[in-house]
Design an enzyme around this catalytic site. Structure first.
Site, PDB file in Angstrom:
ATOM      1  N   ASP A 105       0.848  -1.187   0.000  1.00  0.00           N
ATOM      2  CA  ASP A 105       0.000   0.000   0.000  1.00  0.00           C
ATOM      3  C   ASP A 105       0.895   1.252   0.000  1.00  0.00           C
ATOM      4  O   ASP A 105       1.795   1.365  -0.838  1.00  0.00           O
ATOM      5  CB  ASP A 105      -0.959  -0.051   1.193  1.00  0.00           C
ATOM      6  CG  ASP A 105      -2.018   1.048   1.183  1.00  0.00           C
ATOM      7  OD1 ASP A 105      -3.003   0.909   0.451  1.00  0.00           O
ATOM      8  OD2 ASP A 105      -1.833   2.052   1.893  1.00  0.00           O
ATOM      9  N   TYR A 212      -1.750  11.571   2.359  1.00  0.00           N
ATOM     10  CA  TYR A 212      -2.547  11.768   1.142  1.00  0.00           C
ATOM     11  C   TYR A 212      -2.559  13.237   0.730  1.00  0.00           C
ATOM     12  O   TYR A 212      -2.497  13.558  -0.467  1.00  0.00           O
ATOM     13  CB  TYR A 212      -3.983  11.282   1.375  1.00  0.00           C
ATOM     14  CG  TYR A 212      -4.112   9.787   1.448  1.00  0.00           C
ATOM     15  CD1 TYR A 212      -4.256   9.034   0.291  1.00  0.00           C
ATOM     16  CD2 TYR A 212      -4.075   9.129   2.670  1.00  0.00           C
ATOM     17  CE1 TYR A 212      -4.389   7.660   0.345  1.00  0.00           C
ATOM     18  CE2 TYR A 212      -4.198   7.750   2.738  1.00  0.00           C
ATOM     19  CZ  TYR A 212      -4.351   7.014   1.561  1.00  0.00           C
ATOM     20  OH  TYR A 212      -4.466   5.651   1.632  1.00  0.00           O
ATOM     21  N   HIS A 268      -6.652  -6.617  -1.684  1.00  0.00           N
ATOM     22  CA  HIS A 268      -5.585  -5.651  -1.421  1.00  0.00           C
ATOM     23  C   HIS A 268      -4.723  -6.070  -0.236  1.00  0.00           C
ATOM     24  O   HIS A 268      -3.549  -5.695  -0.162  1.00  0.00           O
ATOM     25  CB  HIS A 268      -6.231  -4.292  -1.122  1.00  0.00           C
ATOM     26  CG  HIS A 268      -5.266  -3.175  -0.930  1.00  0.00           C
ATOM     27  ND1 HIS A 268      -4.551  -2.613  -1.967  1.00  0.00           N
ATOM     28  CD2 HIS A 268      -4.885  -2.493   0.188  1.00  0.00           C
ATOM     29  CE1 HIS A 268      -3.789  -1.638  -1.511  1.00  0.00           C
ATOM     30  NE2 HIS A 268      -3.957  -1.550  -0.205  1.00  0.00           N
TER      31      HIS A 268
END
Length: 286
Positions: A105, A212, A268
């Protein structure tokens, strides 16, 4: 496993102390495992033992902003250049010139960046369910399917609101992220308890979201060398709800020596769902 605190200079300014779980022989090849969002070192709990038993000197940091590591203020403390510099400084702190860098990730995004910008410090690269940054940029801006899957990145750009929602909902949105996108039973109640403790550390959620924000608001200051010259293994759980399988092969095409391995029934969270085989692949290097 032992728990240590390693102080690094911190490219963004003041020194930063990282909590690092360590295992394996002190004279083994150094392997650094980088977790992603919304995890912490615990995300590699099923790999640490097998990798240490295979003879690797395993370092698993809580990356800056997470769990027991420092959480600097400001978006600028979480740019990908700063995050990659943290990894290089961990290699220095271990007294090594190179490390095998493994990431999942966001940890995979950092691992790609370390290999692209500091190839002389990477023995080999293993990345899980994240494409090469150039491929990610292309798909995230032009591919409608990937743009829809990445909606949350835009939401995290909002000031204050993500932090407020997480607090009012007792981090339920993060629990849904894990359990709603993984195979049933992947994350136990005990696991969720551990994650909630990490998410509840003062300043942790804001710092996690700032990764982010920095990605869009503080892009890298220098151009990326698009070719990856170190040996690279890309592991991909095909049932990923966030990132399309289509990005895997183009990522390997940008590697001088790259291999991709697909888990057709994994999501994921592939290292949680297929822990034994993922550990074997990391050891084998593809």
């Amino acid at each position: 496993m032992t728990h240590a605190f390693v102080e690094i200079h911190g490219r963004s300014g003041a020194p930063v102390t990282l909590h690092v779980v360590q295992a394996g022989p002190a004279d083994g090849p150094l392997m650094i495992l980088l977790h992603g969002f919304p995890e912490f070192w615990y995300g590699w709990k099923k790999q640490i033992g097998p990798l240490a038993e295979a003879g690797y000197r395993v370092w698993v940091p809580d990356q800056r902003g997470y769990n027991r590591s420092d959480k600097p203020d400001g978006i600028g403390a979480y740019t990908v250049d700063v995050l990659a510099a943290d990894v290089v400084e961990l290699i220095d702190a271990a007294g090594q010139q190179k490390a095998i860098v493994v990431g999942h990730d966001w940890g995979a995004a950092v691992a790609w960046w370390v290999a692209a910008t500091h190839p002389e410090r990477v023995e080999r690269l293993v990345v899980l369910n994240v494409p090469h940054p150039a491929v990610m940029k292309q798909y995230a801006s032009r591919n409608i399917g990937q743009m829809l899957r990445s909606w949350y990145i835009g939401f995290f750009q909002l000031p204050v609101i993500p932090e407020l929602m997480a607090k009012l909902g007792n981090r339920a949105m993060l629990v849904r992220t894990l359990r709603g996108s993984s195979r049933p039973g992947t994350f136990s109640d005990d696991d969720i308890h551990e994650y909630k403790q990490a998410w509840s550390q003062p300043g942790a959620f804001r710092a996690m979201v700032n990764w982010y924000r920095a990605a869009l608001q503080r892009p890298p200051a220098h151009a990326l060398s698009i070719r990856i010259t170190v040996p690279t293994l890309l592991i991909w759980g095909v049932r990923d709800q966030f990132l399309k399988r289509d990005m895997a092969q183009p990522s390997i095409d940008l590697c001088d020596n790259g291999t991709v391995f697909f888990f057709e029934t994994a999501t994921h969270w592939v290292q949680h769902e297929e822990p034994e085989r993922v550990s074997e692949l990391i050891i084998e290097g593809g």
